[in-house]
Design a protein around this motif. Structure first.
Motif, PDB file in Angstrom:
ATOM      1  N   LYS A 184     -60.045  57.406  -8.867  1.00 13.21           N
ATOM      2  CA  LYS A 184     -59.244  57.501  -7.643  1.00 13.21           C
ATOM      3  C   LYS A 184     -59.661  56.422  -6.647  1.00 13.21           C
ATOM      4  O   LYS A 184     -58.812  55.783  -6.009  1.00 13.21           O
ATOM      5  CB  LYS A 184     -59.422  58.888  -7.024  1.00 13.21           C
ATOM      6  CG  LYS A 184     -58.631  59.077  -5.739  1.00 13.21           C
ATOM      7  CD  LYS A 184     -58.895  60.449  -5.134  1.00 13.21           C
ATOM      8  CE  LYS A 184     -58.125  60.619  -3.813  1.00 13.21           C
ATOM      9  NZ  LYS A 184     -58.405  61.895  -3.162  1.00 13.21           N
ATOM     10  N   VAL A 662     -50.101  59.461  -7.367  1.00 11.62           N
ATOM     11  CA  VAL A 662     -49.866  59.404  -8.820  1.00 11.62           C
ATOM     12  C   VAL A 662     -50.401  60.679  -9.456  1.00 11.62           C
ATOM     13  O   VAL A 662     -51.223  61.396  -8.873  1.00 11.62           O
ATOM     14  CB  VAL A 662     -50.551  58.168  -9.449  1.00 11.62           C
ATOM     15  CG1 VAL A 662     -49.909  56.888  -8.971  1.00 11.62           C
ATOM     16  CG2 VAL A 662     -52.046  58.148  -9.127  1.00 11.62           C
ATOM     17  N   LYS A 663     -49.917  60.962 -10.673  1.00 10.07           N
ATOM     18  CA  LYS A 663     -50.319  62.203 -11.344  1.00 10.07           C
ATOM     19  C   LYS A 663     -51.794  62.163 -11.755  1.00 10.07           C
ATOM     20  O   LYS A 663     -52.507  63.152 -11.656  1.00 10.07           O
ATOM     21  CB  LYS A 663     -49.434  62.428 -12.577  1.00 10.07           C
ATOM     22  CG  LYS A 663     -47.993  62.751 -12.250  1.00 10.07           C
ATOM     23  CD  LYS A 663     -47.197  62.996 -13.528  1.00 10.07           C
ATOM     24  CE  LYS A 663     -45.749  63.347 -13.213  1.00 10.07           C
ATOM     25  NZ  LYS A 663     -44.968  63.584 -14.457  1.00 10.07           N
ATOM     26  N   ASP A 664     -52.223  61.017 -12.251  1.00  6.35           N
ATOM     27  CA  ASP A 664     -53.615  60.892 -12.665  1.00  6.35           C
ATOM     28  C   ASP A 664     -54.076  59.447 -12.490  1.00  6.35           C
ATOM     29  O   ASP A 664     -53.297  58.589 -12.077  1.00  6.35           O
ATOM     30  CB  ASP A 664     -53.808  61.338 -14.121  1.00  6.35           C
ATOM     31  CG  ASP A 664     -52.951  60.529 -15.095  1.00  6.35           C
ATOM     32  OD1 ASP A 664     -52.963  59.278 -15.000  1.00  6.35           O
ATOM     33  OD2 ASP A 664     -52.256  61.134 -15.941  1.00  6.35           O
TER      34      ASP A 664
END
Length: 701
Positions: A184, A662-664
């Motif tokens: 992240k 974002v999702k991941d």
């Protein structure tokens, strides 16, 4: 007679005295070299494990034998690195109990293609036969001559070390992972953007004369962060060079000698006059050159670009039978004639590459399909045909070939088969002026044949311009005088007296073999690291084909920090900037950009779309502290004074654009994982080196 009688009476005593003197001489040499203690027999040690000289140098000799052209020092350094790595990793294998069983070892050995694919060990089905292989090994072990068996055992040890290291590296890499938080963070660093205004006051606005830095300050600065400025032990040396070069009389004598080839001459050989024809009238140039030149005839045709630029124009344009020279080139006095000319040997081409998605080496940003790329290339060809001179500008705007677009898509002096075949075929099979579109694996090329270049075959009589014996004696005596003066009064005074320049101080490490501007000079490095060589000692060294270097050991650096001369290049600017920052801070009065701008006379400038992935400020360069500060401020807020890489800054954030959700963070995690795992093995070894007790005696050999 009385004296002789006394000598006879004391003959035994004299013999004993002489013997003791000789023994003392030998003993001193033994002690000096560490002979009885074994110190001289060690190249070095790792955590107490010694590298014995004889065994170590045998490995060095083996590397020299296997790698043709490698120098002794290069081989020694290579073996040292291997042995240090092996010793460090072996300790780790023992600590974790890493073992390799016989079956595992044989499995690794059988994976070697040289063995697994050898017909000697294959059965009727073409498969590796364990029984045949075992019989072969048994035959080596039982052979009267054990040479091959010993070689095999050494090979097994190498394979075992290799296999253990692979297993160890696998364990290390498997323990390396990247967390979601790290992924992240990378995503946000790459994609968070900020627009801000800033006022900058560059360090360059303060004169270096205002911020003097002493040697003591540099050393103290390094000692604050010793790991950052860590260095191997070094020696700093300086020298003057007395060149053993030809005198004016030598050059005149050589000119006179080669002038004889211009007009022809008569020489006396074995009591008989030998008539040498002029180079211009020679009919067989190869025979003439091979007979009279110190550089034999070379039958290679050369393009103009491959000729020394100083003489390329004169040599390339020689008319048939015309002689150019004498001229001096690379230490030789030369005469040259063109022995042949080959047309179209190289060519000049302009081209525009239009790549498509999936083409070889196509950039990720290229989105054109193959069909779209072809259509674009044909459209550009139509423009070139309508206006041939436009191809340069069209290439700069449209070409995907980064190697040529900035010079208008031009490649000059292209040799046959230098380019890929379709490109090569078009260039060399078409006349000058021909245009067309050619497809290669890289995409579609809009091509125009700009020119064809000839190559020439040069016949050259070359004689080395060398110092005469008289000149060599003069140069040697001059070097001897400089050395004597340097020993008595110091190198600086000796150099000044001889009107010579002292070369800049240079640092050498114990395992170096090159000395700045002198080339391979291991003898100087070894002398500078010798225990008997003291600071300010001077010694003369013969430099083959160059002259004589009178070298002074200026300093010894055994504290593990950068030598002062190198530190001045990297550390001194940092200290100067710290001092300049203190001066500039007094000018940056105020809490707003407008106030700072008024007090310093610097303008308020904008920065747009800055990120930590690329923390660049226009015209000022890499400034991560400044960009980081701007990213950390709320919109409209102003920072305090920031000390950056190029000066002092104050910033006011205008707009912060957060990275979209974002999702991941799989892409970022995978990138970080790949980087971490790729560097893990290297970092482990470096860490082990940092912690190890390493004694390095390479400087003595």
């Amino acid at each position: 007679m009385a004296i002789l009688s006394k000598i006879r009476q004391r003959s035994i005593l004299l013999v004993l005295i002489i013997a003791l003197a000789l023994f003392s001489f030998v003993l001193a040499d033994v002690i000096k070299s560490g002979g009885f203690s074994g110190g001289s027999n060690n190249i070095g040690s790792i955590n107490g494990t010694k590298f014995e000289y004889q065994e170590f140098m045998a490995k060095v000799a083996n590397v020299e034998k296997q790698q043709q052209g490698v120098s002794n020092t290069q081989a020694l350094n290579s073996v040292w690195e291997q042995e240090v790595r092996k010793a460090l990793l072996s300790e780790q294998y023992d600590k974790i109990g890493l073992l390799l069983g016989k079956e595992q070892l044989m499995a690794v050995i059988k994976n070697d293609p040289q063995l697994s694919q050898s017909p000697q060990f294959l059965n009727a089905a073409g498969k590796f036969d364990d029984k045949k292989f075992a019989e072969y090994i048994n035959s080596l072990q039982s052979a009267p001559d054990q040479t091959q068996w010993n070689q095999w055992k050494a090979y097994e040890i190498q394979i075992e070390d290799f296999a253990k290291e692979q297993m160890y590296n696998t364990l290390i890499k498997s323990s390396v992972y990247t967390t979601k938080a790290e992924g992240k963070l990378k995503y946000e660093r790459d994609n968070n953007k900020v627009d801000f205004d800033y006022v900058a006051l560059a360090f360059s606005t303060v004169s270096d004369d205002q911020v003097k830095v002493t040697d003591e300050e540099i050393i103290a600065y390094m000692k604050k962060s010793p790991k950052k400025f860590k260095s191997d032990n070094t020696r700093s040396i300086e020298y003057v060079l007395v060149e053993n070069k030809p005198s004016a009389a030598d050059e005149a004598a050589m000119k006179s000698k080669i002038d004889g080839f211009v007009n022809g001459k008569i020489e006396m050989k074995n009591g008989v006059n030998d008539t040498i024809p002029s180079f211009r009238s020679a009919t067989n140039l190869a025979d003439y050159v091979n007979k009279y030149s110190e550089i034999k005839f070379d039958s290679t045709y050369v393009a103009k670009k491959d000729i020394n630029p100083q003489f390329a124009e004169q040599l390339y344009t020689l008319a048939p039978g015309q002689v150019f020279g004498p001229y001096t080139d690379n230490g030789y006095s030369k005469l040259s004639r063109v022995a042949g000319r080959k047309s179209g040997a190289t060519a000049k081409v302009s081209h525009i590459l239009i790549a498509y998605k999936g083409a070889m080496q196509a950039a990720p940003s290229i989105k054109l399909t193959k069909e779209e790329a072809k259509a674009k290339a044909e459209g550009l060809l139509a423009q070139v045909n309508a206006n041939p001179s436009s191809i340069g500008m069209l290439a700069m705007v449209n070409s995907d070939d980064q190697g040529s677009k900035q010079n208008g898509g031009v490649y000059d002096n292209v040799a046959p088969k230098q380019m890929v075949k379709p490109f090569d075929d078009f260039l060399f099979n078409n006349p000058v002026g021909k245009t067309g579109v050619v497809e290669t694996d890289f995409g579609f090329h809009v091509m125009k044949v700009e020119g064809k270049n000839d190559a020439v075959l040069l016949a050259t009589v070359a004689l080395k311009v060398q110092p005469s014996e008289k000149t060599e004696d003069i140069n040697y005596n001059k070097a001897l005088k400089v050395e004597t003066d340097a020993l008595a009064n110091g190198l600086e005074k000796a150099a000044k007296k001889a009107a010579l320049t002292i070369a800049p101080v240079t640092s050498v490490k114990a395992y170096d073999e090159n000395v700045a501007n002198l080339g391979l000079q291991r003898q100087i490095v070894t002398w500078s690291f010798n225990d008997d060589t003291n600071v300010n000692d001077v010694k003369r060294f013969d430099i083959a084909n160059v002259g004589f270097a009178i070298v002074k050991l200026k300093s010894k650096n055994d504290d593990g920090l950068l030598p002062l001369e190198l530190a001045k290049q990297s550390v001194e600017p940092l200290i100067k900037n710290e001092k300049k920052a203190a001066i500039l801070k007094k000018k940056m009065t105020g809490t707003t950009l407008e106030a700072i701008s008024k007090s310093t006379g610097s303008s308020i400038s904008p920065a747009v779309g800055a990120s930590m992935a690329s923390p660049m400020i226009p015209n000022l360069g890499y400034e991560p502290k400044v960009v980081g500060a701007a990213l950390g401020l709320a919109s409209g807020k102003t920072s305090k004074v920031i000390e950056g890489n190029s000066g002092l800054f104050m910033v006011r954030t205008k707009a912060l654009t957060k990275a979209p959700a974002v999702k991941d963070y799989k892409t970022q995690i995978d990138q970080l994982n790949q980087q971490s795992k790729g560097a893990a093995s290297y970092r482990v070894v470096q860490g082990l080196k940092d912690k190890a007790d390493i004694v390095d005696n390479r400087g003595k050999f």
